[in-house]
Scaffold this motif. Structure first.
Motif, PDB file in Angstrom:
ATOM      1  N   ALA A  48      10.656 113.696 -42.158  1.00 34.37           N
ATOM      2  CA  ALA A  48       9.887 112.461 -42.330  1.00 34.37           C
ATOM      3  C   ALA A  48       9.074 112.487 -43.626  1.00 34.37           C
ATOM      4  O   ALA A  48       8.565 111.473 -44.066  1.00 34.37           O
ATOM      5  CB  ALA A  48       8.968 112.238 -41.134  1.00 34.37           C
ATOM      6  N   PRO A 100      14.413 107.908 -47.354  1.00 30.53           N
ATOM      7  CA  PRO A 100      14.050 107.325 -46.056  1.00 30.53           C
ATOM      8  C   PRO A 100      14.841 107.960 -44.914  1.00 30.53           C
ATOM      9  O   PRO A 100      15.985 108.383 -45.116  1.00 30.53           O
ATOM     10  CB  PRO A 100      14.425 105.852 -46.203  1.00 30.53           C
ATOM     11  CG  PRO A 100      14.605 105.616 -47.659  1.00 30.53           C
ATOM     12  CD  PRO A 100      14.923 106.919 -48.296  1.00 30.53           C
ATOM     13  N   TYR A 111      16.364 106.669 -42.375  1.00 25.42           N
ATOM     14  CA  TYR A 111      17.653 106.058 -42.041  1.00 25.42           C
ATOM     15  C   TYR A 111      18.736 106.499 -43.021  1.00 25.42           C
ATOM     16  O   TYR A 111      19.883 106.707 -42.652  1.00 25.42           O
ATOM     17  CB  TYR A 111      17.557 104.528 -41.970  1.00 25.42           C
ATOM     18  CG  TYR A 111      17.099 103.854 -43.235  1.00 25.42           C
ATOM     19  CD1 TYR A 111      15.768 103.552 -43.436  1.00 25.42           C
ATOM     20  CD2 TYR A 111      18.015 103.531 -44.245  1.00 25.42           C
ATOM     21  CE1 TYR A 111      15.333 102.944 -44.611  1.00 25.42           C
ATOM     22  CE2 TYR A 111      17.592 102.924 -45.409  1.00 25.42           C
ATOM     23  CZ  TYR A 111      16.253 102.632 -45.587  1.00 25.42           C
ATOM     24  OH  TYR A 111      15.839 102.040 -46.751  1.00 25.42           O
ATOM     25  N   THR A 127      15.760 103.268 -36.162  1.00 19.21           N
ATOM     26  CA  THR A 127      15.993 104.015 -37.399  1.00 19.21           C
ATOM     27  C   THR A 127      17.411 104.585 -37.406  1.00 19.21           C
ATOM     28  O   THR A 127      18.111 104.520 -38.419  1.00 19.21           O
ATOM     29  CB  THR A 127      14.985 105.174 -37.525  1.00 19.21           C
ATOM     30  OG1 THR A 127      13.675 104.684 -37.257  1.00 19.21           O
ATOM     31  CG2 THR A 127      15.020 105.800 -38.889  1.00 19.21           C
ATOM     32  N   GLN A 166       8.030 109.934 -36.687  1.00 23.90           N
ATOM     33  CA  GLN A 166       9.405 109.431 -36.719  1.00 23.90           C
ATOM     34  C   GLN A 166       9.800 108.696 -35.439  1.00 23.90           C
ATOM     35  O   GLN A 166      10.915 108.211 -35.317  1.00 23.90           O
ATOM     36  CB  GLN A 166      10.398 110.530 -37.075  1.00 23.90           C
ATOM     37  CG  GLN A 166      10.322 111.780 -36.246  1.00 23.90           C
ATOM     38  CD  GLN A 166      11.143 112.880 -36.868  1.00 23.90           C
ATOM     39  OE1 GLN A 166      11.149 113.041 -38.082  1.00 23.90           O
ATOM     40  NE2 GLN A 166      11.860 113.627 -36.058  1.00 23.90           N
ATOM     41  N   ASN A 189       7.956 102.652 -34.985  1.00 26.23           N
ATOM     42  CA  ASN A 189       8.517 101.811 -36.042  1.00 26.23           C
ATOM     43  C   ASN A 189       7.489 100.859 -36.635  1.00 26.23           C
ATOM     44  O   ASN A 189       7.792 100.140 -37.570  1.00 26.23           O
ATOM     45  CB  ASN A 189       9.796 101.083 -35.635  1.00 26.23           C
ATOM     46  CG  ASN A 189       9.710 100.449 -34.284  1.00 26.23           C
ATOM     47  OD1 ASN A 189       8.646 100.409 -33.674  1.00 26.23           O
ATOM     48  ND2 ASN A 189      10.813  99.954 -33.804  1.00 26.23           N
ATOM     49  N   ASP A 234       5.517  98.115 -41.096  1.00 21.69           N
ATOM     50  CA  ASP A 234       6.725  98.820 -40.692  1.00 21.69           C
ATOM     51  C   ASP A 234       6.630 100.280 -41.149  1.00 21.69           C
ATOM     52  O   ASP A 234       6.295 100.554 -42.305  1.00 21.69           O
ATOM     53  CB  ASP A 234       7.922  98.120 -41.361  1.00 21.69           C
ATOM     54  CG  ASP A 234       9.233  98.769 -41.005  1.00 21.69           C
ATOM     55  OD1 ASP A 234       9.830  98.332 -40.025  1.00 21.69           O
ATOM     56  OD2 ASP A 234       9.660  99.706 -41.711  1.00 21.69           O
ATOM     57  N   ASP A 289       8.848 102.639 -41.731  1.00 21.20           N
ATOM     58  CA  ASP A 289       9.751 103.045 -42.818  1.00 21.20           C
ATOM     59  C   ASP A 289       9.224 102.570 -44.171  1.00 21.20           C
ATOM     60  O   ASP A 289       9.202 103.328 -45.140  1.00 21.20           O
ATOM     61  CB  ASP A 289      11.147 102.450 -42.612  1.00 21.20           C
ATOM     62  CG  ASP A 289      12.017 103.343 -41.738  1.00 21.20           C
ATOM     63  OD1 ASP A 289      11.745 104.560 -41.725  1.00 21.20           O
ATOM     64  OD2 ASP A 289      12.928 102.832 -41.092  1.00 21.20           O
ATOM     65  N   GLU A 290       8.796 101.298 -44.192  1.00 15.30           N
ATOM     66  CA  GLU A 290       8.270 100.743 -45.452  1.00 15.30           C
ATOM     67  C   GLU A 290       7.038 101.509 -45.893  1.00 15.30           C
ATOM     68  O   GLU A 290       6.863 101.806 -47.069  1.00 15.30           O
ATOM     69  CB  GLU A 290       7.896  99.272 -45.263  1.00 15.30           C
ATOM     70  CG  GLU A 290       9.092  98.354 -45.238  1.00 15.30           C
ATOM     71  CD  GLU A 290       8.696  96.935 -44.835  1.00 15.30           C
ATOM     72  OE1 GLU A 290       7.502  96.595 -44.949  1.00 15.30           O
ATOM     73  OE2 GLU A 290       9.594  96.193 -44.392  1.00 15.30           O
ATOM     74  N   ARG A 317       6.190 104.588 -45.145  1.00 16.33           N
ATOM     75  CA  ARG A 317       6.566 105.924 -45.629  1.00 16.33           C
ATOM     76  C   ARG A 317       7.123 105.849 -47.048  1.00 16.33           C
ATOM     77  O   ARG A 317       6.892 106.726 -47.857  1.00 16.33           O
ATOM     78  CB  ARG A 317       7.618 106.538 -44.706  1.00 16.33           C
ATOM     79  CG  ARG A 317       7.046 107.494 -43.689  1.00 16.33           C
ATOM     80  CD  ARG A 317       8.161 108.269 -43.030  1.00 16.33           C
ATOM     81  NE  ARG A 317       9.024 107.372 -42.285  1.00 16.33           N
ATOM     82  CZ  ARG A 317       8.883 107.131 -40.987  1.00 16.33           C
ATOM     83  NH1 ARG A 317       7.956 107.747 -40.305  1.00 16.33           N
ATOM     84  NH2 ARG A 317       9.682 106.304 -40.387  1.00 16.33           N
ATOM     85  N   GLN A 318       7.858 104.772 -47.331  1.00 17.67           N
ATOM     86  CA  GLN A 318       8.415 104.628 -48.674  1.00 17.67           C
ATOM     87  C   GLN A 318       7.340 104.317 -49.707  1.00 17.67           C
ATOM     88  O   GLN A 318       7.502 104.590 -50.883  1.00 17.67           O
ATOM     89  CB  GLN A 318       9.476 103.525 -48.692  1.00 17.67           C
ATOM     90  CG  GLN A 318      10.768 103.942 -48.022  1.00 17.67           C
ATOM     91  CD  GLN A 318      11.231 105.292 -48.506  1.00 17.67           C
ATOM     92  OE1 GLN A 318      11.562 105.464 -49.659  1.00 17.67           O
ATOM     93  NE2 GLN A 318      11.222 106.295 -47.632  1.00 17.67           N
TER      94      GLN A 318
END
Lengths: 122, 290
Positions: free
Chosen positions: A5, A10, A12, A50, B194, B197, B212, B214-215, B217-218
């Motif tokens: 993580a 990412p 995914y 994910t 993880q 979401n 979000d 994922d967003e 984390r990016q």
């Protein structure tokens, strides 16, 4: 498989990459079923959304396909396609990176070619 | 679409304003990480949603209807909190039975599976259970109730690492089998990063981040390199914090200018959710209230 993580990649994408590696190595053979979203989510404690996002990348690339009521299967020709893609990627990224790094270290083209030949001789 | 909506909710205790106008919407089939520093009011918010407390102002609605004194709505919401609400002399099996009566349903098959996975003795009295096993019993109940919204307040309190690992696995398995909404308030951010979401952060009584996972984390990046180069590259964006080590500077930001090439000698790493949380909720020097 291992998912991190903290990586810049990412989660995914890591899932997509891990399955692609599995197809490339033959661990997931063509025409066989790959583990379900549920299995992967449970085993690696990942959000199923994910996992699905990662698998959908492979679906979009034509590497796996959904068979109604059965699950996800590796498509025929997926391995050959990945070999081709990996080769392209090797030339476009790794070779470019190698040359950039060699330049930064003032390694000449001749020196680099000699080093590559030595590598092959091992 | 089913949604649990919190609008402008405030709550004070004595002279302390804990929640100061909370706005957040929880939708179905999502796993939310509810994060905030100690005492920020995460538990208060969850207790308000579950009607264990009353808000000073604002509204909490489930599919448009207020959840206050609304039995039908509360039957769809379950809160697992730190308190043990069952009489200590009762047995584990009694807890399962009473839950089934209260909520009009209980996933007996899943309960039996979890009892065996976690080696829970259902004939044991609650008073004889260790802290970890009390938590496990409450978790089994939380996963087996037929509710659409399951709020978990510090769900792994007292659980050892193997049991936490097993719990996260079982949570993902039941979530995939029967998608519903989980809101997880925890301090063990790395462990849930993880699983979730969507990330909701509460600071100073309001929601300061709702994004979000994922967003998010990016977005979080740590940029390291020669101080002048790093400062120059990040000149136009908000930097959360910098740490200097001699001439090397590490800068944390959510807004790295990825459209510009990374200068030579500068490296970029990801920030994990925990680092992000620490940087986002860091108090200004000297402003930390005791």
């Amino acid at each position: 498989m291992h998912f991190d993580a903290e990586s810049l990649t990412p989660l995914y994408q890591q899932i997509a990459d891990a399955f692609a590696d599995g197809i490339l190595s033959g661990a997931f053979a063509e025409e066989t079923q790959i583990p379900s979203t549920t299995q992967v989510a449970r085993e690696y404690q990942l959000n199923p959304a994910t996992v699905l996002k990662g698998m959908n990348i492979l679906v979009d690339n034509g590497l796996i396909e959904k068979r109604r009521g059965l699950g996800m299967f590796v498509t025929p020709g997926a391995q050959a396609q990945l070999v081709r893609q990996s080769k392209d990627l090797f030339y476009s990224e790794q070779v470019t990176a190698l040359v950039t790094q060699a330049r930064a270290l003032h390694i000449s083209k001749t020196e680099l070619l000699t080093a590559i030949e030595k590598g092959y001789a091992k | 679409m089913t949604e649990l909506k919190v609008t402008n909710v405030a709550k004070h205790f004595g002279r302390k304003n804990v929640l100061n106008g909370i706005n957040v919407t929880f939708t179905d089939g999502q796993i939310y990480g509810l994060l905030g520093r100690n005492g920020v009011g995460k538990s208060t918010l969850l207790r308000l949603i579950n009607n264990r407390l009353l808000a000073d102002r604002g509204q909490i609605t489930l599919d448009g209807a207020s959840v206050v004194d609304n039995e039908a709505a509360q039957n769809r919401i379950f809160l697992m909190s730190a308190e043990m609400l069952y009489p200590a002399e009762q047995k584990v099996s009694w807890v399962f039975k009473i839950t089934k009566q209260l909520y009009g349903g209980f996933d007996d098959a899943l309960a039996a599976h979890l009892v065996s996975v976690f080696h829970v003795d259902t004939t044991s009295r609650l008073s004889r259970l260790s802290t970890g096993y009390k938590t496990l019993v409450k978790l089994i109940v939380a996963l087996c109730v037929p509710c659409d919204f399951v709020l978990l307040d510090e769900p792994v309190l007292g659980l050892d690492a193997p049991n936490r690992h097993l719990f996260y696995q079982e949570l993902m398995a039941t979530f995939t089998d029967r998608p519903r909404t989980f809101v997880i308030a925890t301090h063990l951010i790395e462990e849930i990063s993880q699983l979730v979401n969507q990330v909701v952060v509460i600071e100073r009584g309001v929601v300061t981040l709702d994004q979000d996972a994922d967003e998010l984390r990016q977005r979080g990046k740590m940029i390291t390199g020669p101080a002048a180069t790093v400062r120059d590259w990040l000149a136009d964006v908000k930097v959360l914090r910098t740490t200097a080590l001699g001439g090397m500077l590490a800068a944390y930001t959510l807004d790295a200018p990825l459209e510009k090439p990374l200068p030579a000698g500068v490296t970029m790493e990801a920030m994990n959710l925990q680092q992000l949380f620490i940087e986002l909720t860091r108090e200004e020097e000297g402003s930390h209230e005791s």
